[in-house]
Every structure is written in structure tokens, then in C-alpha cells.
Design an enzyme around this catalytic site. Sequence first.
Site, mmCIF file in Angstrom:
data_model
loop_
_atom_site.group_PDB
_atom_site.id
_atom_site.type_symbol
_atom_site.label_atom_id
_atom_site.label_comp_id
_atom_site.label_asym_id
_atom_site.label_seq_id
_atom_site.Cartn_x
_atom_site.Cartn_y
_atom_site.Cartn_z
ATOM 1 N N THR A 175 0.862 -1.190 0.000
ATOM 2 C CA THR A 175 0.000 0.000 0.000
ATOM 3 C C THR A 175 0.891 1.229 0.000
ATOM 4 O OG1 THR A 175 -1.822 1.170 1.015
ATOM 5 C CG2 THR A 175 -0.352 0.045 2.510
ATOM 6 N N GLU B 266 4.092 0.377 10.152
ATOM 7 C CA GLU B 266 3.195 0.779 11.240
ATOM 8 C C GLU B 266 3.641 0.167 12.568
ATOM 9 O OE1 GLU B 266 -0.818 1.460 8.567
ATOM 10 O OE2 GLU B 266 -0.403 -0.521 9.399
#
Length: 409
Positions: free
Chosen positions: A196, A282
Site C-alpha cells: 500500500t 506501522e
Amino acid sequence: MQAVSTIHVKEVKGGNFLTPKGFLAAGVEAGVKNDKKDVGIIISEVPANCAAVYTTNQFQAAPIKVSKESIAKEGLIQAVIVNSGCANACTGEQGLQDAYETRSLVAQKFNIKEHLIAVASTGVIGVNLPMEKIADGIKQLNPGNEQENAVAFQTAILTTDTMMKTSCFTAEINGHTVTMGGTAKGSGMIHPNMATMLAFITTDANVDQSGLQAALSEITETSFNQITVDGDTSTNDTVFVLANGKADHESLTPEHDDWPVFVELLAMTCESLAKQIARDGEGATKLIEVEVKGAVNDLDARMIAKQIVGSSLVKTAVYGADANWGRIISALGQTKTAVNTENVDISIGSIEMLKGSVPLTFSEEAALEYLQKDFIQIFVDLHNGDSSGKAWGCDLSYDYIKINASYRS
């Protein structure tokens, strides 16, 4: 593809994707996200030869379809319009029309032919673009070439990222100084092919479009397709390279004597951005690099490196500073590539832990000290051949779950 010594390529400290000649950018707050910049644009002063690679996810988002159509027309792109906060993916015919409308609004605003405009989106899947807000954001765009313009664009493309990713390199090609800059976003759902992520690379090189596309496709395999954060791929992932020829040298093709220099310039730019994406996974606290050598071929080496760096058990061990080499060899054993299990070496940093598949005594204290650093290298030697490969990832922390458990809220 022939490589060249990196002595020909130099990093431009403080440079960015606006450092190459002839590029402008802007980023504004349109209200797609709450109180954050979310619409950005890159414009070349002249139409630029464009190469692109895209996600292999079967659910490709509407912006990808529109960008592919634009590039297919002439191989040229003059502007890339981007929004964050909404992926415009899995949105059916309405999503496609919204992507076309976005392209049309940019064409009208900047007097650029529609087929010279590419579109990119990133954010939540399955939500329609708020077109009134997108239209308002496009009206506000006022591109420039200053540092603040670069920062505004870079801010506008971020989602769960914690930092902007940027790179800039230069080289002498055909007697001229050629500069290449790049920026990217990406933090989660990173697992090639691709991730992504969105990446935008600009250069003032004068380069043949078909050669540029071939070079990007090949280099993607050893850079963007060698990073992993969490094993998930997304629907919008795209890398654009715009080459506007402003360096004013003769056209580069794969037959040109300086082609290897240009390839190295592109490779270093892509690898730099790829590693920054992996580092900003993340919840990540560490960048992990796995280097595999002694493989039968380069593809085997890259696949094994990616298998190891993508292992949740390896990632959590690195997070916990646990020198558990058993997790590394376990991940190695899961690959589909044949491995001589009787002759494998493993090191973490400079600390040898396995030699010829026999465990070595090592200092746990030294290993703990090394694993507490923010850049961790794992070395594997298969003793099966002369090929090597690398992959990059990050550790897996408690914060990864926190971030993704509340992504839409």
C-alpha cells in the site's frame, strides 16, 4: 541489466523530487481527512516520458485504470494528481467516473491535455471520493518549486505514515549533470508485489520511454518488491517515474554508453525509498535488512531473504531483542527453494550463530546490545551458488495492532 559502480552516483543532501529541473508541486487541505493536507499535485513544465508499475492485487483501484489509460496514449505524463484519505477502490462505475472527473478537473485548472494526467489515491477501501471536496482542493492548488511546496505535497500523500520519505541523487551522464528525486508514502499493508504504497520519481534526464519502463520494471524487483511490513498487499500501489529531458543531453537508450549510469541512478533512488517505507512500518521501531548469498540464482536469494524478513516470528524476535536464530532458520526452511540443510551459515550483525548448520557459542550480551539498535542486519549463506539478494522489513510491535484496529476511526 548491467550495473555500474556507485562512484558515478552521488546523493544530494537536502534534495527532493523538486530538485531535478522543471518540476513543480503543491499540497492542500481539502477536507478528505480531518485537518490534514490530503490533495497534492506534481507538474512537469513539459510533458515527460513516463514509466509506471502497479500492484498485482486483482482488485486494482479506479485511479490505476485511469493512469494506465493516460500513459498508454503517448507514453507521456505532465501532471500527477493525488489524494489521501480515500482509496477510491472497489467503488464500481462511480469510482471510475470520479477518477475521470478528477483528471478532467486538473486538465481544466492547469490547461493540460487529459491524457497527460495520471491519477493516484490512497486511504480507506470501499468508500467513494467526496468529489466536492476533491474539486475544491484542486482549485486551491498553486504549484511551486520551493522546499515548502515539496513538503506540502509529501504531507498530502501520507496516511498512517509517521515520516515523509524522500531521496535525491545526481550523476554525470553524456557530459551533463542529471538529477533524480523521489518521494513516497507507505507504512502498512506492505508486502510485494507491491504494497500500500505510492512512489513518485522525477528526473531531468532525457531517456527513451520504453527503456525507462524496462529499467523501472526490473529495478522494482530488487527494491520495492523486496520490502514487507505485514504480509498484506493493497489495491492502489503505484510507482511513477517522470523524465522530462530538461538536462538537455541526447536521448538515453539501453545501447548508450552511459545507460548503466542512469540505471544505477534509478536503482539507488528506488532502493532508498523502499528502505524508508520499510523503516516506517506501522508501529515499527527497527529496520531489518536480510542478505542472502550463496544461492543458485538471484531470484532464489531474493525470495529467501523476503521469506525471512517477512516472518512474524523473526519480526517479533527483533522487536524483543531476542537473538533467536532458530526463527531465522525456520523461516528459511519454509521457502520453496531447495536448500542444503547441512551447510547453512547465519549471522546477526557480525555475530556468527550458525556455521555449516552447526550452532556456535556466542555472547548473548553482545547480541542483546546489537539487537537494541534501530538497524538490524541478518546474513545467511547457503553455500549453494554464487548469487545473492536482499530484502527489507521492520519489527512487529504492539503498536501495529493498535494502529490497524482503529484505522477507519
